[in-house]
Design a protein around this motif. Structure first.
Motif, mmCIF file in Angstrom:
data_model
loop_
_atom_site.group_PDB
_atom_site.id
_atom_site.type_symbol
_atom_site.label_atom_id
_atom_site.label_comp_id
_atom_site.label_asym_id
_atom_site.label_seq_id
_atom_site.Cartn_x
_atom_site.Cartn_y
_atom_site.Cartn_z
ATOM 1 N N HIS A 152 115.966 76.031 103.952
ATOM 2 C CA HIS A 152 116.125 76.030 102.496
ATOM 3 C C HIS A 152 116.836 74.742 102.089
ATOM 4 O O HIS A 152 117.907 74.421 102.602
ATOM 5 C CB HIS A 152 116.932 77.239 102.031
ATOM 6 C CG HIS A 152 116.180 78.534 102.102
ATOM 7 N ND1 HIS A 152 115.181 78.872 101.207
ATOM 8 C CD2 HIS A 152 116.266 79.576 102.967
ATOM 9 C CE1 HIS A 152 114.695 80.058 101.503
ATOM 10 N NE2 HIS A 152 115.334 80.515 102.576
ATOM 11 N N ARG B 257 113.266 86.562 94.660
ATOM 12 C CA ARG B 257 113.924 87.427 95.642
ATOM 13 C C ARG B 257 114.211 88.803 95.046
ATOM 14 O O ARG B 257 114.741 88.914 93.934
ATOM 15 C CB ARG B 257 115.238 86.777 96.079
ATOM 16 C CG ARG B 257 116.151 87.660 96.918
ATOM 17 C CD ARG B 257 115.666 87.814 98.330
ATOM 18 N NE ARG B 257 116.677 88.456 99.160
ATOM 19 C CZ ARG B 257 116.509 88.789 100.432
ATOM 20 N NH1 ARG B 257 115.346 88.530 101.031
ATOM 21 N NH2 ARG B 257 117.475 89.366 101.108
ATOM 22 N N ASN C 249 120.618 83.392 103.423
ATOM 23 C CA ASN C 249 119.488 82.462 103.464
ATOM 24 C C ASN C 249 119.902 81.049 103.054
ATOM 25 O O ASN C 249 119.280 80.059 103.464
ATOM 26 C CB ASN C 249 118.366 82.945 102.540
ATOM 27 C CG ASN C 249 117.588 84.090 103.137
ATOM 28 O OD1 ASN C 249 117.576 84.277 104.357
ATOM 29 N ND2 ASN C 249 116.934 84.884 102.299
#
Length: 430
Positions: free
Chosen positions: A384, A304, A378
């Motif tokens: 996830h 990320r 997220n």
């Protein structure tokens, strides 16, 4: 003093600072890890969003998973065959690796084998034949008897008060035990069980209540094909949705007295042994969840980008990953120390299991929460896996006994031990 031969990066395997694994242990670790990642995680991804009733329905992935788990040959009876030195090393490894795949499925696979393992431990051919091939569950917590069941010794009983006699009770009646009532809604594997190991209050002819305010009890194996047994529907819950949970109701169920495992005098040692084992397993499972959360956060931080660089380039993110790693090693150390005590000549004891369980589950919860925060928004998304890990480890805080209630029991056992320890009476100031 040890000399450094070189100053390179440390060689860390899946188990972190487990530096002395044997070839057998490494092979077992690889075998379970392949199963955890290749079978358990995909199964959990399919089961987690399903309604609880569908998880146990025809065609559910749960049934294929349980069949494939059987093929591994890993179960409570197998662990019991290991000597103390092997068991203290292999037990944490097994549960950590399985929980790395999915905590709920790890609990389901072992809980389903508890009754069969209990039958095998008796050495009674009839019990082994009757229960050896049945899926089981463990019924000990009742609708109105939770902490009281754990506090059999009555440490926390208010002066002049009496413990609840429970919503499920057994009455000894000649060659039979008569069961009436209902368990708690939170019995793991109850909706799919074909039998149960039951620890519940019992009347041997003089009532259930003991003079000290506690209750008498009984441990017995009960097949669910007896008339009067009814399994309740599975409960919808936030975490470990892969683990079917529900109640079992008994209406004048007549159980042959020969299915009694331990009666009045042996009830509490039987309960304590089962509880100590279950709490220790939950502790090791929490370590596996913490490892999974750490790996998720590490992978995300490496991929990320934010602020013009990958997250892992930011000093504070590296610090947070370090803190997660440190806590992960605390989980592992607490579990290994607890298991080592329980298989030593000094053990087993609930104190060791409670120490490991409360430490590992609380620490694993902190690791999972930190992982969520590294993911940011997220981490709240269902796509996830880290979101599921937080929900699953939250269940671990209550599974095997809610941590605060367990801590009270641990503290009471600790003080009772220290009261009899001459060294504890020494003045620490000298």
């Amino acid at each position: 003093m040890q000399d450094f031969q070189n100053v390179a990066a440390p060689r860390l395997g899946f188990g972190g600072l487990d530096a002395e694994l044997t070839d057998e242990e490494r092979d077992l670790q690889r075998k379970i890890r392949r199963f955890a990642v290749g079978v358990m995680r995909p199964t959990a991804a399919r089961l987690d969003p399903m309604a609880a009733a569908d998880v146990i329905g025809r065609g559910s992935p749960l049934w294929d998973y349980l069949a494939r788990f059987d093929d591994l040959g890993i179960n409570p009876s197998w662990l019991a065959t290991l000597g103390p030195d092997r068991r203290k090393r292999i037990l944490p490894l097994v549960f950590e690796e399985l929980a790395y795949g999915d905590a709920g499925l790890a609990v389901a696979a072992f809980t389903a084998k508890m009754a069969a393992a209990t039958a095998a431990a008796t050495g009674d051919p009839e019990l082994i034949e009757r229960f050896g091939s049945l899926r089981g569950c463990w019924i000990a917590i009742l609708a109105d008897r939770g902490s009281d069941a754990i506090d059999h010794a009555g440490f926390e009983l208010a002066k002049g008060a009496r413990q609840s006699e429970g919503s499920l009770r057994a009455v000894m009646r000649g060659p039979e035990v008569i069961l009436n009532g209902v368990s708690s809604d939170w019995i793991s594997c109850a909706p799919i069980a074909e039998c149960a190991l039951i620890h519940c209050p019992a009347d041997y002819g003089g009532g259930i209540a003991r003079p000290d305010g506690g209750v008498s009890g009984i441990a017995l194996l009960v097949p669910f094909d007896l008339p009067g047994v009814e399994r309740g529907p599975p409960v919808e819950k936030i975490g470990q949705r892969t683990l079917p949970t529900g109640n079992v109701r008994f209406n004048e169920v007549r159980v042959p007295a020969r299915y009694v495992v331990r009666s009045q005098d042996g009830f509490y040692p039987s309960f304590a042994s089962t509880h100590a084992s279950g709490a220790m397993n939950v502790a090791a499972i929490a370590g596996g969840v913490a490892k999974a959360a750490f790996d998720c956060a590490l992978h995300y931080a490496r991929s990320r980008e934010q602020g013009g660089a990958r997250l892992i380039a930011h000093q504070h993110v590296r610090w947070r990953l370090w803190e997660m790693w440190r806590k992960l090693e605390i989980c592992r150390a607490a579990v290994r120390r607890g298991v080592a005590y329980n298989v030593s000549p000094e053990g087993p004891h609930l104190l060791a299991s409670i120490t490991a369980k409360t430490t590992a589950t609380q620490t694993a919860f902190e690791v999972a929460m930190e992982a969520i925060q590294i993911f940011g928004a997220n981490g709240l998304a269902r796509d996830h896996v880290v979101e599921r890990l937080l929900r699953d480890v939250t269940v671990c805080l209550i599974q095997g006994g809610e941590n605060h209630s367990l801590g009270l029991q641990g503290g009471n056992w600790l003080l009772h031990s220290l009261d009899g320890d001459e060294s504890s009476a020494l003045d620490p100031a000298g």
